[in-house]
Design a protein around this motif. Structure first.
Motif, PDB file in Angstrom:
ATOM      1  N   ALA A  23     -15.785 -11.534  30.768  1.00 40.62           N
ATOM      2  CA  ALA A  23     -14.960 -10.330  30.910  1.00 40.62           C
ATOM      3  C   ALA A  23     -14.142 -10.378  32.197  1.00 40.62           C
ATOM      4  CB  ALA A  23     -15.835  -9.082  30.876  1.00 40.62           C
ATOM      5  N   LEU A  24     -14.748 -10.870  33.273  1.00 36.97           N
ATOM      6  CA  LEU A  24     -14.014 -10.997  34.539  1.00 36.97           C
ATOM      7  C   LEU A  24     -12.847 -11.966  34.389  1.00 36.97           C
ATOM      8  CD1 LEU A  24     -16.964 -11.063  37.096  1.00 36.97           C
ATOM      9  CD2 LEU A  24     -15.276  -9.241  36.811  1.00 36.97           C
ATOM     10  N   GLU A  25     -13.095 -13.083  33.703  1.00 40.24           N
ATOM     11  CA  GLU A  25     -12.031 -14.066  33.490  1.00 40.24           C
ATOM     12  C   GLU A  25     -10.920 -13.473  32.629  1.00 40.24           C
ATOM     13  OE1 GLU A  25     -11.385 -18.377  31.351  1.00 40.24           O
ATOM     14  OE2 GLU A  25     -13.365 -17.934  32.198  1.00 40.24           O
ATOM     15  N   LYS A  26     -11.312 -12.772  31.575  1.00 46.82           N
ATOM     16  CA  LYS A  26     -10.334 -12.169  30.665  1.00 46.82           C
ATOM     17  C   LYS A  26      -9.517 -11.077  31.351  1.00 46.82           C
ATOM     18  CE  LYS A  26     -10.018  -9.992  26.135  1.00 46.82           C
ATOM     19  NZ  LYS A  26     -10.765  -9.459  25.010  1.00 46.82           N
ATOM     20  N   SER A  27     -10.106 -10.425  32.348  1.00 47.64           N
ATOM     21  CA  SER A  27      -9.421  -9.328  33.036  1.00 47.64           C
ATOM     22  C   SER A  27      -8.251  -9.807  33.889  1.00 47.64           C
ATOM     23  CB  SER A  27     -10.402  -8.549  33.915  1.00 47.64           C
ATOM     24  OG  SER A  27     -10.720  -9.292  35.094  1.00 47.64           O
ATOM     25  N   MET A  81      -8.607 -11.238  36.830  1.00 46.34           N
ATOM     26  CA  MET A  81      -8.979 -11.136  38.236  1.00 46.34           C
ATOM     27  C   MET A  81      -8.850 -12.508  38.898  1.00 46.34           C
ATOM     28  SD  MET A  81     -12.708 -10.219  39.830  1.00 46.34           S
ATOM     29  CE  MET A  81     -12.645  -8.487  39.501  1.00 46.34           C
ATOM     30  N   HIS A 105     -20.299  -2.187  32.463  1.00 44.32           N
ATOM     31  CA  HIS A 105     -18.953  -1.686  32.212  1.00 44.32           C
ATOM     32  C   HIS A 105     -18.021  -2.272  33.266  1.00 44.32           C
ATOM     33  CE1 HIS A 105     -20.872   1.453  29.735  1.00 44.32           C
ATOM     34  NE2 HIS A 105     -21.770   1.453  30.694  1.00 44.32           N
ATOM     35  N   LEU A 106     -16.962  -2.920  32.837  1.00 45.88           N
ATOM     36  CA  LEU A 106     -15.930  -3.422  33.742  1.00 45.88           C
ATOM     37  C   LEU A 106     -14.695  -2.563  33.512  1.00 45.88           C
ATOM     38  CD1 LEU A 106     -14.967  -5.505  35.828  1.00 45.88           C
ATOM     39  CD2 LEU A 106     -14.274  -6.965  33.911  1.00 45.88           C
ATOM     40  N   GLU A 107     -14.396  -1.722  34.494  1.00 47.10           N
ATOM     41  CA  GLU A 107     -13.290  -0.772  34.356  1.00 47.10           C
ATOM     42  C   GLU A 107     -12.562  -0.648  35.688  1.00 47.10           C
ATOM     43  OE1 GLU A 107     -14.831   2.872  32.724  1.00 47.10           O
ATOM     44  OE2 GLU A 107     -15.974   1.802  31.192  1.00 47.10           O
ATOM     45  N   GLU A 108     -11.561   0.214  35.718  1.00 46.98           N
ATOM     46  CA  GLU A 108     -10.805   0.432  36.952  1.00 46.98           C
ATOM     47  C   GLU A 108     -11.554   1.333  37.921  1.00 46.98           C
ATOM     48  OE1 GLU A 108      -6.693   1.436  36.499  1.00 46.98           O
ATOM     49  OE2 GLU A 108      -6.473   0.070  34.815  1.00 46.98           O
ATOM     50  N   ALA A 143     -13.776 -13.028  41.262  1.00 48.03           N
ATOM     51  CA  ALA A 143     -14.769 -13.072  40.188  1.00 48.03           C
ATOM     52  C   ALA A 143     -15.991 -13.868  40.618  1.00 48.03           C
ATOM     53  CB  ALA A 143     -14.148 -13.668  38.927  1.00 48.03           C
ATOM     54  N   SER A 193     -11.090  -3.759  39.854  1.00 50.79           N
ATOM     55  CA  SER A 193     -12.124  -4.266  38.962  1.00 50.79           C
ATOM     56  C   SER A 193     -13.479  -3.793  39.449  1.00 50.79           C
ATOM     57  CB  SER A 193     -12.074  -5.792  38.906  1.00 50.79           C
ATOM     58  OG  SER A 193     -10.847  -6.203  38.348  1.00 50.79           O
TER      59      SER A 193
END
Length: 176
Positions: A54-58, A60, A112-115, A65, A22
């Motif tokens: 977004a962090l919660e939805k990911s 993680m 942007h939250l990506e890999e 988070a 993340s």
């Protein structure tokens, strides 16, 4: 507190490119007091609720988070983000910490939250006086970029060259 937004080095770029998982990239435009733009701290704080969602939805881990959000809140409290600055700012946050840089390149503000981290602004900064072409490889697709004077521009992929693993695999099956 962050207290410093140095210009990135090649070593910084390499470190960011090796990060996985993340990876949160936050890009902030320069701020000039009296210009009608909001201070970078205000911009960052306005992004935090959407970043938290977004962090919660990911999926993680909650403690990771929370650590990332705490790092961002500390960065937003940094006096540097309240005053004028002529360079764009790039904040790269991962569960283990935050990396903050000033860059001479233009950025599209946002997060942007990506890999992987979004390192385009650092690439443009490191070679802002040079021109070069770069092949960007990812698991899902490839891109061809030309950087002139610190501005990356997408180039078309030559005809017949697969632009993704799926496209390559489809062509491979057809020839078998």
């Amino acid at each position: 507190q962050v207290t410093e937004f140095p210009f990135p080095t090649t070593a910084d770029l390499m470190k960011l490119c090796h990060a996985e998982g993340s990876c949160l990239s936050i890009l902030l435009n320069p701020h000039r007091a009296g210009s009608g733009t909001r201070a970078s701290a205000t911009e960052l704080l306005a992004m935090l609720p959407k970043i938290a969602a977004a962090l919660e939805k990911s999926g993680m881990y909650a403690e990771y988070a929370t650590a990332m959000l705490e790092s961002l809140e500390k960065a937003a409290a940094d006096p540097f983000l309240l005053v004028s600055h002529s360079e764009a700012l790039c904040l790269y946050c991962e569960p283990r910490g935050i990396h903050c840089f000033s860059v001479r390149a233009e950025v599209e503000p946002g997060w942007h939250l990506e890999e992987r981290f979004v390192v385009g602004p650092i690439l443009a900064h490191l070679d802002y006086r040079q021109s070069f072409v770069m092949l960007a490889l990812a698991g899902k697709h490839i891109r061809l970029l030309r950087c002139d004077g610190g501005r990356p521009t997408a180039l078309p992929i030559p005809e017949g060259v697969p632009e993704s693993v799926a496209e390559f695999m489809h062509e491979d099956r057809e020839t078998a």
